[in-house]
Design a protein around this motif. Structure first.
Motif, short mmCIF file in Angstrom:
data_model
loop_
_atom_site.label_atom_id
_atom_site.label_comp_id
_atom_site.label_asym_id
_atom_site.label_seq_id
_atom_site.Cartn_x
_atom_site.Cartn_y
_atom_site.Cartn_z
N HIS A 186 4.87 1.51 3.80
CA HIS A 186 5.20 -0.01 4.09
C HIS A 186 4.53 -0.36 5.71
O HIS A 186 4.19 -1.70 5.74
CB HIS A 186 6.43 -0.43 4.03
CG HIS A 186 7.04 -0.19 2.57
ND1 HIS A 186 7.32 0.99 2.17
CD2 HIS A 186 6.97 -1.20 1.47
CE1 HIS A 186 7.77 0.62 1.12
NE2 HIS A 186 7.64 -0.32 0.47
N GLY A 189 0.49 0.04 4.98
CA GLY A 189 -0.19 -0.78 4.14
C GLY A 189 -1.37 -0.16 3.62
O GLY A 189 -1.18 1.12 3.58
N MET A 216 -2.36 -5.15 3.75
CA MET A 216 -0.65 -5.05 4.00
C MET A 216 -0.55 -4.27 5.18
O MET A 216 -1.44 -3.71 5.75
CB MET A 216 -0.20 -4.36 2.87
CG MET A 216 1.70 -4.30 2.81
SD MET A 216 2.25 -3.45 1.52
CE MET A 216 3.81 -3.05 1.93
N GLY A 217 0.60 -4.29 6.08
CA GLY A 217 0.98 -3.44 7.02
C GLY A 217 -0.18 -3.57 8.38
O GLY A 217 -0.65 -4.73 8.56
N GLN A 220 -3.65 -4.52 7.69
CA GLN A 220 -3.87 -6.11 7.55
C GLN A 220 -3.84 -6.61 9.24
O GLN A 220 -4.51 -7.51 9.32
CB GLN A 220 -2.96 -6.79 6.71
CG GLN A 220 -3.12 -8.30 6.79
CD GLN A 220 -2.02 -8.84 5.81
OE1 GLN A 220 -0.85 -8.25 5.79
NE2 GLN A 220 -2.34 -9.76 4.83
N LEU A 425 3.86 -7.09 11.84
CA LEU A 425 3.76 -7.15 10.09
C LEU A 425 3.85 -8.82 9.65
O LEU A 425 4.99 -9.22 9.79
CB LEU A 425 4.69 -6.05 9.55
CG LEU A 425 4.72 -4.73 10.05
CD1 LEU A 425 5.66 -3.78 9.45
CD2 LEU A 425 3.21 -4.05 9.87
#
Length: 602
Positions: A186, A189, A216-217, A220, A425
């Motif tokens: 998490h 990502g 993500m994460g 990103q 994030l």
């Protein structure tokens, strides 16, 4: 006298033609003229077309001819590596084989056959091949990736069926690799190929079809650093599509490496402590907000996104209960951990000084509501330290009622509740600190004393993320400063740049610190009494969460005199008390931290 007789030439019957007259001779000339005109018209049309193609369309046709033999091979940059705070690899790149299609090399009469055979080999729907090629355009000289991370069997099959796969080749590229699999998923990502909508938004920034980007994460958040710059080759190919010579090339520029504040060992310890419980654990440095660990369950292995995800795999992931949701950044009722804010409001208001003693009851009744004491009996007269140690609801309910909703709401927001912490994030939620305006907008009803009392014990409309709760615990730990959590250090900043003072009175800080220490020594936090944890202080919380079971919370810091770490554990709908369920989770993470500090690995 005799007359001379002239011999007459007699023609064979088969060659005797019609009798010629002036009329038939004219018709022969007319036919010749017509044929001549038709020929001239045809020749003129062909000549005009040739002139048009040469003079008007010459440049364009030349370009098309060049494209038939000159093609572009983009070279994707190697993505930057992500390291933990001790230099250990969290995300890197590995070599893999990718199947490409040259759109310009495809023939209309064999394209369907190519698609069917390639889809069969790659075990993907035909649309996964047609769509990217159509998006690129069938006249594109740039090859299009249609299958990544090929197996040896797939590579062999493409070679064996090369006669049916004109304009298809296999090349090596770098794909993302996460050596620790789901550890820190998490936070880190994952990466994935741009879809058509994302490409339309990012094309202005230089992105192109087939680009792999952070989804993500940290991948990103720091895409601009990790990405790098594309390179490529312009090559000449022969009729079979084989490269004859390289006409020009530009070296790809690798992305920048990024070192984050996460500690891999502590991250593993946090995930092990959380186990299969739905929830989150956060560990931060209370002095500057650096995130040391952030675990969330359920989780996932980001390596699955380095190749194509099958519908079966995606369905299986979703069946695990939203594994892509980072619960450390989602809002939940903070329960009794919020009493740190309530005590601060009482002390700072001046209405309830440090020596305040209040009676406690089985229930605190206000209007039509009753706030119950968790032991259903009350604890008798108590001060701040005892009330925090035993988590008295009626003591803190009286404080909240006395200072009023506006003061309590103000202090909650000063601690950072109700707004994002500022961590990099993008999935962070702001939580919720409701007020009169919000309640009127949502329910067309005014704020009541009952709402204030509910807020004083972290219930009602109040929502806080585990990360926000960690920021709250850092305030008494570091001497009154609200820190900004972050994952990447800025060398130009010192600890003071990551925090701001709440300007608390020294007496307020003294009461808060003594109260939180008493929770461990005399109250609900006995699970932290461990030889491996130097003088911890903290607070438990058990939040009502109908229709499911209660949420369990525990937050703590250590050492008491000079704190180095804050840990918050949250178990969603776990049932049980915060001290008995979440407390041992915090203890396990803290023990791992101090064990690693005292026995550092090379």
């Amino acid at each position: 006298m005799m007359r001379a007789v002239h011999p007459t030439t007699v023609q064979p019957a088969s060659k005797v033609g019609p009798k010629q007259t002036s009329r038939t001779v004219g018709r022969q000339y007319q036919s010749v003229f017509i044929m001549l005109m038709i020929s001239l018209l045809l020749l003129g049309g062909i000549g005009s077309r040739l002139a048009y193609l040469q003079l008007v369309e010459g440049d364009r046709n030349k370009e098309l001819a060049e494209n038939n033999r000159i093609r572009l091979i983009p070279k994707q940059p190697v993505r930057g590596t992500i390291f933990d705070r001790k230099g250990r690899i969290l995300a890197s790149s590995r070599l893999a084989h990718t199947a490409y299609v040259w759109p310009l090399a495809q023939k209309y009469d064999t394209w369907d056959q190519t698609v069917k055979r390639l889809a069969q080999i790659l075990n993907i729907p035909e649309a996964d091949i047609r769509t990217p090629v159509e998006d690129a355009g069938y006249n594109s000289p740039t090859r299009v990736a249609v299958g990544r991370d090929l197996t040896e069997a797939q590579i062999t099959a493409i070679k064996e069926y090369s006669a049916e796969l004109q304009g298809v080749d296999v090349d090596i590229e770098h794909i993302r690799n996460y050596p620790n699999k789901q550890v820190g998923a998490h936070i880190l990502g994952y990466t994935g190929e741009l879809n058509a909508e994302e490409l339309a938004e990012r094309r202005k920034d230089g992105y192109r079809l087939g680009d792999i980007v952070g989804q993500m994460g940290v991948e990103q958040a720091y895409e601009h650093l990790l990405r790098g710059e594309w390179g490529g080759q312009q090559v000449e190919v022969n009729g079979a599509g084989q490269v004859v010579q390289i006409l020009g090339q530009k070296q790809a520029k690798a992305g920048r490496d990024v070192t984050i504040t996460l500690d891999l060992d502590l991250q593993k310890a946090a995930e092990q402590a959380l186990g299969s419980r739905r929830g989150a654990i956060v560990a931060i440095d209370p002095n500057n907000g650096a995130v040391l660990a952030m675990a969330s369950f359920p989780t996932f292995d980001p390596n699955i996104f380095s190749s194509r995800i099958t519908p079966e795999t995606w369905q299986k992931l979703q069946g695990q209960g939203n594994p892509f949701v980072n619960r450390a950044l989602r809002g939940f009722p903070p329960a009794s951990t919020f009493k740190v804010v309530t005590a601060t409001a009482g002390l700072e208001s001046g209405k309830y000084p440090p020596n305040t003693i209040l009676p406690t009851f089985a229930y605190l009744r206000v209007g039509g509501m009753a706030l119950g004491e968790w032991n259903r009996a009350g604890f008798g007269p108590m001060g701040y330290v005892g009330a925090m140690a035993w988590s008295s609801n009626t003591f803190h309910g009286q404080i909240g009622r006395g200072v009023g909703g506006e003061v309590l709401i103000d202090w909650a927001r000063r601690y950072g509740f109700g707004s994002r912490t500022g961590i990099e994030l993008k999935s962070e939620a702001p939580g919720l600190i409701a007020d009169d305006e919000w309640k009127r907008r949502q329910f067309n009803w005014e704020w009541t004393v009952g709402d204030t009392i509910n807020m004083s014990i972290g219930q009602g409309f109040t929502q806080a993320t585990p990360l926000q709760v960690a920021v709250m615990f850092a305030v008494p730990a570091n001497g009154g400063y609200k820190v900004r959590p972050h994952l990447v250090e800025d060398p130009s900043k010192s600890n003071s740049d990551w925090r701001e003072s709440l300007n608390l009175k020294p007496s307020t800080l003294d009461v808060l610190r003594k109260s939180l220490r008493a929770v461990v020594t005399n109250g609900t936090g006995g699970a932290l009494q461990s030889e491996g944890i130097p003088t911890p202080a903290g607070k438990s919380g058990t939040a009502e969460a109908p229709p499911g079971k209660a949420h369990a919370w525990f937050g703590a810091y250590a050492p008491f005199d000079k704190p180095e770490i804050v840990v918050v554990a949250f178990a969603e709908h776990s049932g049980g008390g915060g001290g008995s369920l979440a407390g041992p989770m915090v203890a396990q993470v803290m023990e791992a931290y101090f064990r690693g500090k005292n026995n550092p690995q090379p």
